[in-house]
Design an enzyme around this catalytic site. Sequence first.
Site, mmCIF file in Angstrom:
data_model
loop_
_atom_site.group_PDB
_atom_site.id
_atom_site.type_symbol
_atom_site.label_atom_id
_atom_site.label_comp_id
_atom_site.label_asym_id
_atom_site.label_seq_id
_atom_site.Cartn_x
_atom_site.Cartn_y
_atom_site.Cartn_z
ATOM 1 N N TYR A 123 0.833 -1.211 0.000
ATOM 2 C CA TYR A 123 0.000 0.000 0.000
ATOM 3 C C TYR A 123 0.865 1.258 0.000
ATOM 4 C CZ TYR A 123 -3.069 3.721 1.560
ATOM 5 O OH TYR A 123 -3.744 4.905 1.648
ATOM 6 N N GLY B 103 -6.452 5.165 -0.060
ATOM 7 C CA GLY B 103 -7.810 5.126 0.448
ATOM 8 C C GLY B 103 -8.600 4.014 -0.222
#
Length: 493
Positions: free
Chosen positions: A52, A59
């Site tokens: 990530y 998000g």
Amino acid sequence: MIELTGHSLTIDEVRRVCLNLEKVTISNESMEKVKASREGVNQIVMNHETVYGINTGFGKFSDVIIDNGDVRDLQLNLIRSHACGVGEPFSETIARAMLLLRLNALIKGFSGVRPELVKLLAELINKQVHPVIPQQGSLGASGDLAPLAHLALVMIGEGKVFGEHGEIVDTKTVFSQKEITPITLQSKEGLALINGTQAMVAVGIISYIEAEKLAYDSEWIAAMTMEGLQGIIDAFHPAVHEARGYPQQIAVAKRMKMWLQGSGLITHQGQKRVQDAYSLRCIPQVHGASWQALDYVKEKLEIEINAATDNPLILQEGKQIISGGNFHGQPIALAMDFLKIAVAELANISERRIERLVNPQLNDLPAFLSPSPGLQSGAMIMQYVAASLVSENKTLAHPASVDSIPSSANQEDHVSMGTIGARHANMIIHNMRKVIAIECICALQAVEYRGIDKMAPKLREKWEKYRDIVPSITNDRIFAEDIDRMSIALQSN
């Protein structure tokens, strides 16, 4: 020169860097941690691992995989798209604090940024290049995204900064003048810059520094009010406060007795009255409770200014990478709401003492401390102003942390609103300064009627110092100017 390590920054050092403009340097040990952390990110990119924020969207877009050739654009797009704060900018002092706190967090070695990036942050601090950062737009979770994006804009040579005289100018202009080279963000670096609580903490820590000073000032001003009203000093007897046991209450009572030592204006039980009103008699209890809150706030800020608030965290020199939630501002949000209430109460009790100083039904002084009651209004409307300010504070003191609203398509479904709480705390502190400035003006006048030759020696010194700032009320005048001068004096002295 303050050496930053990522784990040893103190509130006093923040004060020195942000208020006294002291320079910073990064410890060698911390720089090695930065290098090791960055190597971990480089390995992820080379090995085409999916992590990530390094090669994914953000998000709700966290499941979108980004090609290695696009990771730089990913970081640049992140900063530009998130730089959408609105409202008046934070002060230069708070912007400087944000730079300092973000730098201190990144050199812990958990964020995966390059040494060049942290060196640039240090250069901005040392050359006093302060970003223009709008105050509004942060939810206080996922990091202070919008404010920190405006900070990051400056690092890539975009956005605005404050000029030498406080004017707002293009970053490129100042970089050219000060020979600063902007950075090109690489993998993870944009996210590392904006994932954190540094906006709310910067506002919070500057607010705490100001609140602490005001809390001390409110004590000597209250002591002077005691003299003006010939208050009963017995209420500050140490045995009374030791019987309850709160250390902060005991400390306030001790300081009140210190300020009043040698006074010929204070009284004892039964001499003029049996008991004083609560706003005088309960100064140690009320101020002491606010000091308890301030101590709590200080403890949380001291932890947070040395915290890793990034996501994901690069652990074990890149061997382990974990997505967590250290960016969530809830610990600071609660502390800021507590700070709001504590400072609002110091203002509340101050306003009640102002009323006792000016109300002819509550004392034997000239009505409203007027030199010619009736013809001249004296301090009448100053009390109105204090009443207005404390009423405004009551609205601002409503806790921001009890609110939440989902964002990013409900991926980020609970947020702290800590930056709102910090901003409101700062506003309450500014209002409080005006309130105790008014109490100080009224107390100066009251003891003048009583006889300054009878004042406690330490309070006489304060009287002489602040009488030079606000002269005696011999005629009605534009008292707004007096309040402003006294507020500035209390802020700077």
